[in-house]
Design a protein around this motif. Structure first.
Motif, PDB file in Angstrom:
ATOM      1  N   ALA A 184       0.826  -1.207   0.000  1.00 37.92           N
ATOM      2  CA  ALA A 184       0.000   0.000   0.000  1.00 37.92           C
ATOM      3  C   ALA A 184       0.859   1.256   0.000  1.00 37.92           C
ATOM      4  N   ALA A 185       1.879   1.275   0.830  1.00 39.53           N
ATOM      5  CA  ALA A 185       2.760   2.443   0.898  1.00 39.53           C
ATOM      6  C   ALA A 185       3.431   2.699  -0.449  1.00 39.53           C
ATOM      7  N   GLY A 186       3.836   1.620  -1.130  1.00 40.00           N
ATOM      8  CA  GLY A 186       4.469   1.773  -2.435  1.00 40.00           C
ATOM      9  C   GLY A 186       3.517   2.323  -3.478  1.00 40.00           C
ATOM     10  N   SER A 187       2.279   1.807  -3.511  1.00 44.87           N
ATOM     11  CA  SER A 187       1.292   2.284  -4.489  1.00 44.87           C
ATOM     12  C   SER A 187       0.926   3.739  -4.230  1.00 44.87           C
ATOM     13  N   LEU A 188       0.739   4.091  -2.949  1.00 44.17           N
ATOM     14  CA  LEU A 188       0.369   5.464  -2.604  1.00 44.17           C
ATOM     15  C   LEU A 188       1.505   6.443  -2.886  1.00 44.17           C
ATOM     16  N   ALA A 189       2.739   6.029  -2.602  1.00 45.53           N
ATOM     17  CA  ALA A 189       3.883   6.902  -2.868  1.00 45.53           C
ATOM     18  C   ALA A 189       4.030   7.154  -4.366  1.00 45.53           C
ATOM     19  N   ARG A 190       3.812   6.118  -5.170  1.00 42.20           N
ATOM     20  CA  ARG A 190       3.891   6.299  -6.623  1.00 42.20           C
ATOM     21  C   ARG A 190       2.762   7.209  -7.112  1.00 42.20           C
ATOM     22  N   SER A 191       1.561   7.025  -6.542  1.00 42.44           N
ATOM     23  CA  SER A 191       0.436   7.889  -6.900  1.00 42.44           C
ATOM     24  C   SER A 191       0.746   9.342  -6.580  1.00 42.44           C
ATOM     25  N   LEU A 192       1.284   9.591  -5.397  1.00 49.40           N
ATOM     26  CA  LEU A 192       1.610  10.961  -4.995  1.00 49.40           C
ATOM     27  C   LEU A 192       2.651  11.572  -5.921  1.00 49.40           C
ATOM     28  N   SER A 193       3.661  10.804  -6.272  1.00 50.43           N
ATOM     29  CA  SER A 193       4.722  11.300  -7.144  1.00 50.43           C
ATOM     30  C   SER A 193       4.166  11.720  -8.506  1.00 50.43           C
ATOM     31  N   ILE A 194       3.275  10.909  -9.071  1.00 47.72           N
ATOM     32  CA  ILE A 194       2.690  11.238 -10.365  1.00 47.72           C
ATOM     33  C   ILE A 194       1.818  12.485 -10.252  1.00 47.72           C
ATOM     34  N   LYS A 195       1.004  12.538  -9.209  1.00 45.52           N
ATOM     35  CA  LYS A 195       0.124  13.699  -9.033  1.00 45.52           C
ATOM     36  C   LYS A 195       0.928  14.985  -8.890  1.00 45.52           C
ATOM     37  N   GLU A 196       2.007  14.939  -8.140  1.00 44.61           N
ATOM     38  CA  GLU A 196       2.842  16.132  -7.971  1.00 44.61           C
ATOM     39  C   GLU A 196       3.405  16.612  -9.305  1.00 44.61           C
ATOM     40  N   LYS A 197       3.829  15.660 -10.135  1.00 42.66           N
ATOM     41  CA  LYS A 197       4.391  16.031 -11.433  1.00 42.66           C
ATOM     42  C   LYS A 197       3.325  16.557 -12.389  1.00 42.66           C
ATOM     43  N   VAL A 198       2.146  15.951 -12.354  1.00 45.02           N
ATOM     44  CA  VAL A 198       1.102  16.307 -13.307  1.00 45.02           C
ATOM     45  C   VAL A 198       0.295  17.517 -12.847  1.00 45.02           C
ATOM     46  N   LEU A 199      -0.023  17.564 -11.550  1.00 44.59           N
ATOM     47  CA  LEU A 199      -0.929  18.580 -11.028  1.00 44.59           C
ATOM     48  C   LEU A 199      -0.231  19.718 -10.289  1.00 44.59           C
ATOM     49  N   GLY A 200       0.970  19.468  -9.800  1.00 48.17           N
ATOM     50  CA  GLY A 200       1.663  20.451  -8.983  1.00 48.17           C
ATOM     51  C   GLY A 200       1.595  20.086  -7.501  1.00 48.17           C
ATOM     52  N   ALA A 201       2.484  20.651  -6.722  1.00 49.26           N
ATOM     53  CA  ALA A 201       2.638  20.264  -5.320  1.00 49.26           C
ATOM     54  C   ALA A 201       1.518  20.762  -4.415  1.00 49.26           C
ATOM     55  N   ASP A 202       0.723  21.734  -4.876  1.00 48.44           N
ATOM     56  CA  ASP A 202      -0.303  22.329  -4.017  1.00 48.44           C
ATOM     57  C   ASP A 202      -1.719  22.044  -4.494  1.00 48.44           C
ATOM     58  N   HIS A 203      -1.882  21.085  -5.385  1.00 45.32           N
ATOM     59  CA  HIS A 203      -3.217  20.794  -5.907  1.00 45.32           C
ATOM     60  C   HIS A 203      -4.057  20.092  -4.834  1.00 45.32           C
ATOM     61  N   PRO A 204      -5.337  20.474  -4.690  1.00 42.11           N
ATOM     62  CA  PRO A 204      -6.169  19.852  -3.650  1.00 42.11           C
ATOM     63  C   PRO A 204      -6.368  18.352  -3.817  1.00 42.11           C
ATOM     64  N   GLU A 205      -6.198  17.849  -5.034  1.00 39.64           N
ATOM     65  CA  GLU A 205      -6.387  16.405  -5.227  1.00 39.64           C
ATOM     66  C   GLU A 205      -5.322  15.576  -4.515  1.00 39.64           C
ATOM     67  N   LEU A 206      -4.216  16.181  -4.154  1.00 42.09           N
ATOM     68  CA  LEU A 206      -3.161  15.452  -3.447  1.00 42.09           C
ATOM     69  C   LEU A 206      -3.591  15.065  -2.032  1.00 42.09           C
ATOM     70  N   ALA A 207      -4.584  15.750  -1.487  1.00 43.18           N
ATOM     71  CA  ALA A 207      -4.899  15.627  -0.071  1.00 43.18           C
ATOM     72  C   ALA A 207      -5.233  14.197   0.349  1.00 43.18           C
ATOM     73  N   ALA A 208      -6.069  13.514  -0.419  1.00 48.14           N
ATOM     74  CA  ALA A 208      -6.488  12.166  -0.022  1.00 48.14           C
ATOM     75  C   ALA A 208      -5.301  11.209   0.028  1.00 48.14           C
ATOM     76  N   THR A 209      -4.412  11.306  -0.943  1.00 52.26           N
ATOM     77  CA  THR A 209      -3.233  10.434  -0.963  1.00 52.26           C
ATOM     78  C   THR A 209      -2.297  10.771   0.195  1.00 52.26           C
ATOM     79  N   LEU A 210      -2.118  12.064   0.468  1.00 54.33           N
ATOM     80  CA  LEU A 210      -1.293  12.487   1.609  1.00 54.33           C
ATOM     81  C   LEU A 210      -1.860  11.945   2.916  1.00 54.33           C
ATOM     82  N   CYS A 211      -3.179  11.993   3.053  1.00 53.45           N
ATOM     83  CA  CYS A 211      -3.811  11.491   4.279  1.00 53.45           C
ATOM     84  C   CYS A 211      -3.596   9.989   4.454  1.00 53.45           C
ATOM     85  N   ASN A 212      -3.710   9.238   3.366  1.00 56.19           N
ATOM     86  CA  ASN A 212      -3.523   7.793   3.468  1.00 56.19           C
ATOM     87  C   ASN A 212      -2.080   7.444   3.817  1.00 56.19           C
ATOM     88  N   LEU A 213      -1.141   8.156   3.220  1.00 53.91           N
ATOM     89  CA  LEU A 213       0.263   7.945   3.579  1.00 53.91           C
ATOM     90  C   LEU A 213       0.520   8.352   5.026  1.00 53.91           C
TER      91      LEU A 213
END
Length: 299
Positions: free
Chosen positions: A213-242
């Motif tokens: 789970a940690a590996g999948s979530l970390a990869r998800s966060l990395s992609i979102k940061e690159k695609v959406l930016g570091a401050d996009h609200p969509e990052l929140a759910a993944t950050l919370c799970n990590l």
């Protein structure tokens, strides 16, 4: 790019463009609003989509097919902002118009049922979420086939509901199949891949496979940061799970940092009662109390 200065003021000379020109304008305004939402600016997206909807209503009527796209996109925007009741009313309006105008099995309805299922899931109404999500899959598969990426997206949304219902292994199996389709279609760094990885990580965690789970979530966060930016609200759910994984591993500092970041990207963007924002604040309060207790015990 839409030149909005061409829209006549009320006192201007009568101006009656051809229907196709108005449709193109509505489509362009709707796309612009959706782009603002995808960029994380929900207030601007709402403003642009309401303008598109108003134009469509004025030109084609309140129950025209042309209102469906701006209405649906506005519903998505309000859902992301945590305004669930308003989103539900918009989705129901689109569904009623399309069923009446195009028929109950028309492919256009797949997106509406997808969104209705997602909204019911976000509200915690799983008894309504599963049939809506399954309806989306049925309509889309009939229209496009089982291996089409749009069908896979509907299956991914259904898997998220199945996960919330506690059928972890069923959800994970479905999400891995969706991930395969998306990576083949879009490439490994696409936003859709990140969304599936987030849900897969959640399923793996629920099934007790915390390291996976940690590996999948970390990869998800990395992609979102690159695609959406570091401050996009969509990052929140993944950050919370990590953060939850860090917290349960005893890393209170790491968990606190992740929850604070999640709270920061949501603050001022979503409604005050948004469930993820509330979760962040409750978790931070709990962590602060735990740290105080740990400090007192060590004295």
């Amino acid at each position: 790019m839409v030149d909005e200065s061409r829209i006549p003021a009320p006192e201007a000379a009568p101006y009656v463009p051809e229907d196709d020109e108005v449709r193109a304008r509505v489509q362009a305004m709707t796309a612009l609003g959706a782009s603002s939402r995808d960029g994380g600016d929900y207030p601007l997206a709402e403003s642009r989509l309401r303008a598109a909807l108003t134009l469509a209503e004025a030109a084609f009527g309140d129950d025209s097919v042309e209102i469906a796209a701006p209405c649906n996109e506005l519903g998505m925007t309000l859902r992301y902002a945590g305004r669930f009741e308003e989103a539900a009313a918009l989705y129901d309006r689109v569904r009623e118009v399309l069923e009446r105008r195009l028929g109950p099995g028309h492919p256009e309805l797949a997106s509406v049922y997808h969104n209705l299922g997602g909204l019911a899931h976000a509200r915690g109404d799983l008894s309504a979420a599963e049939p809506a999500a399954r309806r989306a899959v049925t309509i889309r598969e009939r229209a496009l086939g089982a291996d089409h990426p749009a069908t896979a997206a509907d299956r991914g949304a259904l898997a998220a509901v199945v996960l919330a219902l506690g059928r972890h292994d069923e959800a994970a199996e479905s999400l891995r199949a969706v991930l395969t389709v998306f990576e083949r279609t879009y490439g490994p760094g696409h936003h859709e891949v990140a969304v599936v990885l987030h849900n897969l990580g959640t399923a793996e965690y629920a099934a007790g496979r915390v390291e996976d789970a940690a590996g999948s979530l970390a990869r998800s966060l990395s992609i979102k940061e690159k695609v959406l930016g570091a401050d996009h609200p969509e990052l929140a759910a993944t950050l919370c799970n990590l953060a939850r994984i860090r917290q349960e591993a005893g890393d209170l500092d790491g968990a606190t940092a992740l929850y604070r970041r999640a709270e920061g990207v949501l603050r001022g963007v979503v409604a005050a009662g948004h469930p993820t924002l509330l979760l962040c604040r409750q978790a931070l309060s709990h962590l602060q109390s735990a740290r105080r207790s740990a400090g007192s015990a060590s004295e």
